[in-house]
Design an enzyme around this catalytic site. Structure first.
Site, PDB file in Angstrom:
ATOM      1  CB  SER A 148      -0.977  -0.038   1.173  1.00 40.28           C
ATOM      2  OG  SER A 148      -1.913   1.009   1.085  1.00 40.28           O
ATOM      3  CG  ASP A 300      -2.812  -0.094  -2.483  1.00 39.71           C
ATOM      4  OD1 ASP A 300      -2.720   1.083  -2.064  1.00 39.71           O
ATOM      5  OD2 ASP A 300      -3.445  -0.985  -1.885  1.00 39.71           O
ATOM      6  CG  ASP A 302      -5.833   1.391  -0.718  1.00 45.41           C
ATOM      7  OD1 ASP A 302      -4.970   2.290  -0.750  1.00 45.41           O
ATOM      8  OD2 ASP A 302      -5.818   0.465   0.123  1.00 45.41           O
TER       9      ASP A 302
END
Length: 558
Positions: A148, A300, A302
């Site tokens: 992440s 990533d 998100d």
């Protein structure tokens, strides 16, 4: 296993991965101790750790260990035919060894009669798109190789259920137990993947996702007249967010230095939109072109971070607790205008998010439901909403993660980027910035100053120190901080509000302020979430600083 047991496993291993051999042989005693004293824990967020040799690091063997443990669990809950025909989606980000790790996962599944579903040419993909794909093709599960927003030294392994949501502890606890039982076999594993079981996601699914995201606009036909500076922080949204924004009519200026999928994160060494230094380059671009808004996705994709032009060449960097209420106001006011605001609408956020978003949602008659920290809990509630007679409208956590439409069951920085851009355009037509909208909400509902303090405690004693801090706070009675009376303490260890237990404490004060404390599930840190209420930002910020200083002096000295 003990330090020596773990170390000897590696010393006696034959045909050790050549990439790891040299580094392993050159490690000092202290480095060996740090790498082999513990096993990397398979927690509720899967695995995440530093890359390198050792049982406590991310490497080929921990990937094998995790995949064998996960496979063993899947075989207990799915019929062999479902595993062979529906399969597991496997995605990865741009980090060192992410591609190789993803291929290893696929080979293990395909060697064990489980369909492995990669992306074409094993190309990297954003986390939210992997979640979307799992649901769209009705796969049984998913694996994403990603760390992440962590720095380049890290990698990780996250697992998703058939709903596209991260697995809950009732599953990861079992997988974690499986993981600890797996030892020597990761070094002797011989794979013979069935080529017919390694398949690839149809490109049409990607276009379906783009179409679904674009459908979230309220004014798709209106000409856009705002400038957006965008950065993917070297990550996976490179081919996604800017394309969608441009196709929807926005002028997008790319931060070129951070555009390449660089695993070294050369121009974004700490690629976390929560950190102000991530915006340094974007701010230079924004000031040069007089951009209306800065949009950042983490590696990533998100998460969403934004900077809003307030006047001249000044920009305000909004926190997650400030971006969410602005998005909620934009969405819910338009649902209301279109007469589509569901009377049974629900918004989900966590026990550690600020109050302003709740106030805005409740002003529209939308129910607010709190969950434990970690988006898996929000994803789980989204799945259960219809059975409870509720209609999902919004979900977020304060760490810059939002989901606005139930096409993914994890936070989605791509869909939230598009809606944020349209909100910026919409208020621009009214002569307002997103910051103006935020100030209106503060004026209406009071000022909530939200600040998260992260205390990192590295080394083999780090976890022990963090646990002792939590133990002390659990046992002690805090009567007041900064002469503000503490009215209530909530201990979530045994479970509260229809949620299972979590090592979380929350302290409430008579002026409406509160703070919560928990250990990170993936990193050696303890997190303090403060929300302080006052008439102005300056007063609230000063109050928070004073409260934390007193807390640190009196209660965190362990």
């Amino acid at each position: 296993m003990s330090y020596l047991d773990n170390l000897n496993l590696w010393k006696n291993a034959k045909n050790l991965d050549p990439i790891l051999v040299t580094e392993f042989q050159q490690m000092s005693e202290s480095e060996l101790l740090a790498a082999f004293s513990d096993d990397l824990e398979f927690g509720t967020a899967g695995l995440r750790g530093l890359l390198g040799p050792g049982t406590g690091k991310m490497n080929l063997y921990t990937i094998r260990r995790a995949t064998l443990a996960f496979m063993s669990y899947l075989k207990t809950i799915y019929a062999a035919n479902d595993l062979k025909t529906k399969g597991v989606v496997i995605g990865h980000d741009n980090r060192h060894f992410s591609n190789e790790f993803a291929q290893e996962v696929a080979d293990i599944f395909a060697s064990n009669n489980i369909k492995a579903i990669l992306f074409v040419n094993n190309e990297l993909r954003p986390t939210p798109f992997v979640s979307y794909t799992i649901r769209k093709i009705k796969a049984v599960a998913g694996v994403i190789i990603t760390a992440s927003h962590n720095s380049r030294e890290y990698n990780g392994y996250k697992i998703y259920d058939h709903n596209g949501s991260q697995f809950l502890p009732m599953a990861t606890d079992v997988i974690g137990e499986n993981y600890l039982k797996i030892k020597e076999e990761v070094f002797t594993l011989v794979l013979h993947p069935d080529a017919s079981l390694i398949t690839y996601v149809d490109k049409a699914i990607e276009e379906n996702y783009v179409t679904d995201v674009k459908a979230m606009q309220f004014y798709p036909e209106q000409k856009r007249n705002i400038k957006i500076v965008f950065s993917n922080l070297h990550g996976t949204s490179k081919e996604w967010t800017p394309r969608i924004l441009e196709e929807c009519g926005y002028e997008v200026i790319i931060v070129k230095e951070q555009f390449a999928n660089d695993p070294n994160f050369t121009f974004a060494p700490n690629p976390n939109p929560e950190l102000t230094e991530c915006y340094d380059l974007a701010l230079k671009y924004a000031k040069k072109v007089k951009a209306d808004v800065i949009i950042l996705n983490d590696p990533d994709a998100d998460r969403l971070g934004i900077g809003v032009k307030i006047k001249d060449d000044k920009y305000y960097l909004m926190t997650g607790n400030e971006t969410a209420p602005v998005l909620i106001e934009y969405l819910f006011s338009h649902y209301q205008k279109q007469k589509t605001l569901a009377p049974n609408g629900v918004m989900y956020n966590t026990f550690v998010t600020g109050n302003l978003s709740d106030k805005v949602a409740e002003s529209y008659g939308v129910q607010v439901v709190k969950t434990l920290t970690g988006f898996k809990w929000i994803g789980d509630q989204m799945s259960k909403a219809p059975a409870k007679g509720l209609q999902f409208l919004f979900g977020f956590e304060e760490a810059y993660g939002y989901v606005l439409k139930d096409i993914t069951r994890d936070k989605d920085g791509i869909q939230s980027s598009l809606v944020l851009a349209e909100a910026c355009w919409y208020y621009h037509q009214q002569g307002k910035t997103l910051y103006d909208v935020l100030v209106e909400q503060y004026n209406k509902f009071n000022y909530f100053y939200c600040k998260t303090v992260n205390l990192v405690r590295d080394g083999i004693d780090g976890k022990k120190i963090i646990n002792n801090m939590l133990k002390k706070l659990r046992q002690e009675t805090i009567t007041s901080l900064f002469q503000i009376k503490c009215t209530k303490k909530e201990d979530y260890l045994a479970g509260l509000y229809e949620m299972p237990g979590q090592d979380l404490l929350k302290f409430y004060f008579e002026d409406g302020s509160w703070f919560a404390v928990r250990a990170s599930g993936t990193e050696p840190k303890i997190k303090f979430y403060f929300v302080c209420v006052d008439k102005t930002s300056e007063q609230a910020a000063a109050k928070m600083t004073a409260m934390y200083q007193e807390l640190e002096t009196n209660y965190l000295n362990v």
